[in-house]
Scaffold this motif. Structure first.
Motif, PDB file in Angstrom:
ATOM      1  N   PHE A  70       6.588  -3.157   2.842  1.00  0.00           N
ATOM      2  CA  PHE A  70       5.685  -3.811   1.993  1.00  0.00           C
ATOM      3  C   PHE A  70       6.882  -4.471   0.818  1.00  0.00           C
ATOM      4  O   PHE A  70       8.328  -4.343   0.758  1.00  0.00           O
ATOM      5  CB  PHE A  70       5.077  -2.850   0.917  1.00  0.00           C
ATOM      6  N   VAL A  74       2.905  -6.112  -2.789  1.00  0.00           N
ATOM      7  CA  VAL A  74       2.329  -4.968  -2.006  1.00  0.00           C
ATOM      8  C   VAL A  74       1.774  -5.954  -0.780  1.00  0.00           C
ATOM      9  O   VAL A  74       0.720  -5.449  -0.383  1.00  0.00           O
ATOM     10  CB  VAL A  74       1.348  -4.609  -2.945  1.00  0.00           C
ATOM     11  N   ASN A  75       2.370  -7.094  -0.522  1.00  0.00           N
ATOM     12  CA  ASN A  75       1.980  -7.457   0.819  1.00  0.00           C
ATOM     13  C   ASN A  75       2.536  -6.497   1.814  1.00  0.00           C
ATOM     14  O   ASN A  75       3.630  -6.083   1.619  1.00  0.00           O
ATOM     15  CB  ASN A  75       2.806  -8.882   1.352  1.00  0.00           C
ATOM     16  N   MET A  76       1.692  -5.992   3.012  1.00  0.00           N
ATOM     17  CA  MET A  76       2.312  -4.941   3.769  1.00  0.00           C
ATOM     18  C   MET A  76       2.298  -5.419   5.492  1.00  0.00           C
ATOM     19  O   MET A  76       1.411  -6.165   5.719  1.00  0.00           O
ATOM     20  CB  MET A  76       1.303  -3.649   3.662  1.00  0.00           C
ATOM     21  N   GLY A 103      -1.302  -8.647  -0.175  1.00  0.00           N
ATOM     22  CA  GLY A 103      -1.593  -7.565  -1.195  1.00  0.00           C
ATOM     23  C   GLY A 103      -2.552  -8.022  -2.247  1.00  0.00           C
ATOM     24  O   GLY A 103      -3.225  -7.440  -2.930  1.00  0.00           O
TER      25      GLY A 103
END
Length: 130
Positions: A70, A74-76, A103
């Motif tokens: 991530f 908080v892009n995962m 995210g």
């Protein structure tokens, strides 16, 4: 400015310019907040890398998979994904190898969680329909 000192966090004020000698003493005050243990949100997510995670999204989608990485937004990156879509016609499950999840659309994350485990505990999987 916050410093993590293990079981407590020290909060310090940056010095103010031109405030005189009296302000120098006021700036030396420190507040102490005790919390055992203290975790920051990104540190908690970092502990979940390599583990299963249940991500509840805005709207009617939930994602379950293995967290690979991530970023600060908080892009995962999630592998071995099951995507649950909830519609008036029922639930739809889609299997995916790997995804990059934005995210901005995340509402809640449950480390180690799985909506299938909660199916018998509260009716529908992960959703409270009002």
């Amino acid at each position: 400015l916050a410093q993590d000192t293990g079981s407590s966090v020290r909060l310090e004020s940056p010095p103010r310019a031109g405030a005189g000698a009296r302000a120098g003493r006021a700036d030396e005050k420190m507040a102490s907040i005790s919390a055992a243990p203290s975790y920051l949100p990104l540190a908690l997510i970092d502990k979940c890398i390599g583990s299963r995670i249940w991500v509840i999204m805005k709207g009617d989608k939930e994602i379950v998979g293995t967290l690979r990485g991530f970023d600060d937004y908080v892009n995962m990156v999630i592998d071995d994904v099951r995507e649950y879509s909830f519609t008036p016609q029922g639930k739809k499950i889609t299997q995916l190898d790997s995804i990059l999840l934005n995210g901005n659309n995340i509402t809640m994350m449950v480390p180690g969680g799985d909506p299938e485990e909660n199916e018998g505990k509260g009716g529908e999987i992960g959703r409270a329909h009002v």
